[in-house]
Design a protein around this motif. Structure first.
Motif, PDB file in Angstrom:
ATOM      1  N   VAL A 199     -34.711 -39.159  21.980  1.00 22.19           N
ATOM      2  CA  VAL A 199     -35.528 -39.498  23.155  1.00 22.19           C
ATOM      3  C   VAL A 199     -34.806 -39.096  24.442  1.00 22.19           C
ATOM      4  O   VAL A 199     -35.411 -38.518  25.358  1.00 22.19           O
ATOM      5  N   GLU A 200     -33.503 -39.387  24.515  1.00 23.52           N
ATOM      6  CA  GLU A 200     -32.738 -39.032  25.719  1.00 23.52           C
ATOM      7  C   GLU A 200     -32.696 -37.513  25.920  1.00 23.52           C
ATOM      8  O   GLU A 200     -32.930 -37.026  27.027  1.00 23.52           O
ATOM      9  N   ILE A 201     -32.395 -36.777  24.873  1.00 20.79           N
ATOM     10  CA  ILE A 201     -32.307 -35.316  24.992  1.00 20.79           C
ATOM     11  C   ILE A 201     -33.648 -34.733  25.432  1.00 20.79           C
ATOM     12  O   ILE A 201     -33.709 -33.909  26.353  1.00 20.79           O
ATOM     13  N   LEU A 202     -34.729 -35.164  24.807  1.00 27.70           N
ATOM     14  CA  LEU A 202     -36.052 -34.655  25.184  1.00 27.70           C
ATOM     15  C   LEU A 202     -36.433 -35.072  26.599  1.00 27.70           C
ATOM     16  O   LEU A 202     -37.082 -34.317  27.323  1.00 27.70           O
ATOM     17  N   GLY A 203     -36.025 -36.265  27.010  1.00 23.78           N
ATOM     18  CA  GLY A 203     -36.331 -36.753  28.363  1.00 23.78           C
ATOM     19  C   GLY A 203     -35.762 -35.868  29.458  1.00 23.78           C
ATOM     20  O   GLY A 203     -36.358 -35.736  30.535  1.00 23.78           O
ATOM     21  N   TYR A 204     -34.613 -35.241  29.196  1.00 26.36           N
ATOM     22  CA  TYR A 204     -34.004 -34.372  30.203  1.00 26.36           C
ATOM     23  C   TYR A 204     -34.726 -33.032  30.350  1.00 26.36           C
ATOM     24  O   TYR A 204     -34.412 -32.256  31.241  1.00 26.36           O
ATOM     25  N   TYR A 205     -35.697 -32.748  29.495  1.00 21.55           N
ATOM     26  CA  TYR A 205     -36.479 -31.517  29.619  1.00 21.55           C
ATOM     27  C   TYR A 205     -37.817 -31.743  30.318  1.00 21.55           C
ATOM     28  O   TYR A 205     -38.589 -30.812  30.477  1.00 21.55           O
ATOM     29  N   ILE A 206     -38.074 -32.965  30.741  1.00 19.35           N
ATOM     30  CA  ILE A 206     -39.312 -33.278  31.455  1.00 19.35           C
ATOM     31  C   ILE A 206     -39.020 -33.225  32.951  1.00 19.35           C
ATOM     32  O   ILE A 206     -38.175 -33.987  33.445  1.00 19.35           O
ATOM     33  N   PRO A 207     -39.710 -32.325  33.687  1.00 22.34           N
ATOM     34  CA  PRO A 207     -39.481 -32.234  35.132  1.00 22.34           C
ATOM     35  C   PRO A 207     -39.719 -33.588  35.809  1.00 22.34           C
ATOM     36  O   PRO A 207     -40.579 -34.347  35.391  1.00 22.34           O
ATOM     37  N   TRP A 208     -38.988 -33.863  36.854  1.00 17.63           N
ATOM     38  CA  TRP A 208     -38.927 -35.078  37.660  1.00 17.63           C
ATOM     39  C   TRP A 208     -38.359 -36.252  36.876  1.00 17.63           C
ATOM     40  O   TRP A 208     -37.639 -37.063  37.412  1.00 17.63           O
ATOM     41  N   PHE A 209     -38.664 -36.356  35.573  1.00 14.32           N
ATOM     42  CA  PHE A 209     -38.172 -37.468  34.765  1.00 14.32           C
ATOM     43  C   PHE A 209     -36.671 -37.346  34.556  1.00 14.32           C
ATOM     44  O   PHE A 209     -35.975 -38.355  34.447  1.00 14.32           O
ATOM     45  N   ASP A 210     -36.160 -36.098  34.522  1.00 12.38           N
ATOM     46  CA  ASP A 210     -34.731 -35.891  34.330  1.00 12.38           C
ATOM     47  C   ASP A 210     -33.919 -36.517  35.461  1.00 12.38           C
ATOM     48  O   ASP A 210     -32.912 -37.175  35.224  1.00 12.38           O
ATOM     49  N   ASN A 211     -34.380 -36.347  36.703  1.00 11.72           N
ATOM     50  CA  ASN A 211     -33.677 -36.960  37.833  1.00 11.72           C
ATOM     51  C   ASN A 211     -33.817 -38.480  37.822  1.00 11.72           C
ATOM     52  O   ASN A 211     -32.876 -39.201  38.151  1.00 11.72           O
ATOM     53  N   ALA A 212     -34.990 -38.978  37.428  1.00 12.26           N
ATOM     54  CA  ALA A 212     -35.185 -40.425  37.316  1.00 12.26           C
ATOM     55  C   ALA A 212     -34.281 -41.000  36.217  1.00 12.26           C
ATOM     56  O   ALA A 212     -33.720 -42.092  36.377  1.00 12.26           O
ATOM     57  N   LEU A 213     -34.139 -40.261  35.131  1.00  8.38           N
ATOM     58  CA  LEU A 213     -33.283 -40.693  34.032  1.00  8.38           C
ATOM     59  C   LEU A 213     -31.828 -40.803  34.483  1.00  8.38           C
ATOM     60  O   LEU A 213     -31.110 -41.712  34.059  1.00  8.38           O
ATOM     61  N   ASP A 214     -31.414 -39.891  35.360  1.00  6.06           N
ATOM     62  CA  ASP A 214     -30.042 -39.936  35.868  1.00  6.06           C
ATOM     63  C   ASP A 214     -29.750 -41.217  36.646  1.00  6.06           C
ATOM     64  O   ASP A 214     -28.624 -41.694  36.644  1.00  6.06           O
ATOM     65  N   PRO A 271     -33.777 -27.238  32.913  1.00  3.96           N
ATOM     66  CA  PRO A 271     -33.653 -27.159  31.453  1.00  3.96           C
ATOM     67  C   PRO A 271     -32.363 -26.466  31.005  1.00  3.96           C
ATOM     68  O   PRO A 271     -31.778 -26.834  29.977  1.00  3.96           O
ATOM     69  N   VAL A 272     -31.908 -25.503  31.774  1.00  2.00           N
ATOM     70  CA  VAL A 272     -30.640 -24.835  31.448  1.00  2.00           C
ATOM     71  C   VAL A 272     -29.486 -25.833  31.606  1.00  2.00           C
ATOM     72  O   VAL A 272     -28.603 -25.926  30.739  1.00  2.00           O
ATOM     73  N   VAL A 273     -29.515 -26.580  32.706  1.00  2.35           N
ATOM     74  CA  VAL A 273     -28.494 -27.610  32.944  1.00  2.35           C
ATOM     75  C   VAL A 273     -28.520 -28.635  31.811  1.00  2.35           C
ATOM     76  O   VAL A 273     -27.467 -29.016  31.280  1.00  2.35           O
ATOM     77  N   ALA A 274     -29.717 -29.066  31.420  1.00  2.00           N
ATOM     78  CA  ALA A 274     -29.853 -30.050  30.337  1.00  2.00           C
ATOM     79  C   ALA A 274     -29.292 -29.518  29.023  1.00  2.00           C
ATOM     80  O   ALA A 274     -28.614 -30.243  28.289  1.00  2.00           O
ATOM     81  N   THR A 275     -29.549 -28.254  28.727  1.00  5.96           N
ATOM     82  CA  THR A 275     -29.049 -27.654  27.490  1.00  5.96           C
ATOM     83  C   THR A 275     -27.524 -27.572  27.500  1.00  5.96           C
ATOM     84  O   THR A 275     -26.870 -27.888  26.496  1.00  5.96           O
ATOM     85  N   VAL A 276     -26.953 -27.168  28.623  1.00  2.67           N
ATOM     86  CA  VAL A 276     -25.495 -27.082  28.742  1.00  2.67           C
ATOM     87  C   VAL A 276     -24.870 -28.472  28.607  1.00  2.67           C
ATOM     88  O   VAL A 276     -23.862 -28.647  27.912  1.00  2.67           O
ATOM     89  N   GLU A 277     -25.484 -29.474  29.234  1.00  2.00           N
ATOM     90  CA  GLU A 277     -24.957 -30.836  29.136  1.00  2.00           C
ATOM     91  C   GLU A 277     -25.007 -31.356  27.702  1.00  2.00           C
ATOM     92  O   GLU A 277     -24.041 -31.961  27.223  1.00  2.00           O
TER      93      GLU A 277
END
Length: 192
Positions: A64-79, A142-148
């Protein structure tokens, strides 16, 4: 517990805490799987983390966390929730790996080295994501999320199997953060 075991458990905890700074649940899953398969011993009060139910719950949370970082705007909210969560998780992974030590020393190491490492790394990855959002409109996120995710996976596995190397990676990450902010400070124009 011998001194070499203590040092390795500290290296393991710090490496996992740094990995928590990239993805909160993935290092916890790796720790849980490692305990489940008897690759690493856990502190006796954390033995539950190596149970099958813990593995399943952490696997779901990781996905759920990994997929959440690929959703625009939600990734920043997740942070925004991930920074304090990373500090807690960093403390937890450090606590789980330390055994047979004075409780005061264990908690001090867990909070400072574990929680502190995770919070510093997570704070910087969050700043990177905000910069990516601001400069690319979120297209590079998404590139940042993949690298992380890749970095968290690598750090977690290296921590479990080659703990001293993981500690060296953490030192290099902190050195890189220091150099980046030092360079950034030089670029700022003098205030009037």
């Amino acid at each position: 517990m011998e001194y070499t075991e203590i040092i390795f458990s500290v290296f393991l905890g710090i490496g996992l805490a740094a990995a928590v700074g990239f993805r909160v649940f993935l290092p916890l899953l790796v720790l849980s799987l490692s305990a489940f398969y008897d690759i690493i011993p856990l502190n006796e009060s954390w033995v539950w983390a190596g149970s099958l139910s813990a593995v399943i719950i952490l696997a779901v949370a990781t996905i759920v966390e990994i997929l959440g970082y690929y959703i625009p705007w939600f990734d920043n909210a997740l942070d925004t929730i991930a920074i304090p969560l990373a500090a807690v998780a960093g403390t937890a992974v450090m606590m789980a790996t330390l055994a047979d030590m004075d409780p005061v020393v264990t908690w001090a190491l867990a909070i400072i080295a574990g929680g502190g490492t995770a919070a510093v790394v997570k704070g910087n990855t969050s700043a990177l994501r905000l910069t990516s959002t601001a400069t690319t409109g979120g297209l590079a996120n998404p590139v940042v999320a993949t690298v992380e995710t890749g970095t968290s996976t690598l750090m977690s596995l290296v921590s479990v199997f080659i703990a001293p190397l993981a500690f060296l990676f953490v030192v290099l990450i902190f050195f890189g953060i220091y150099k980046f902010y030092k360079k950034l400070k030089k670029k700022r124009p003098p205030s009037a």
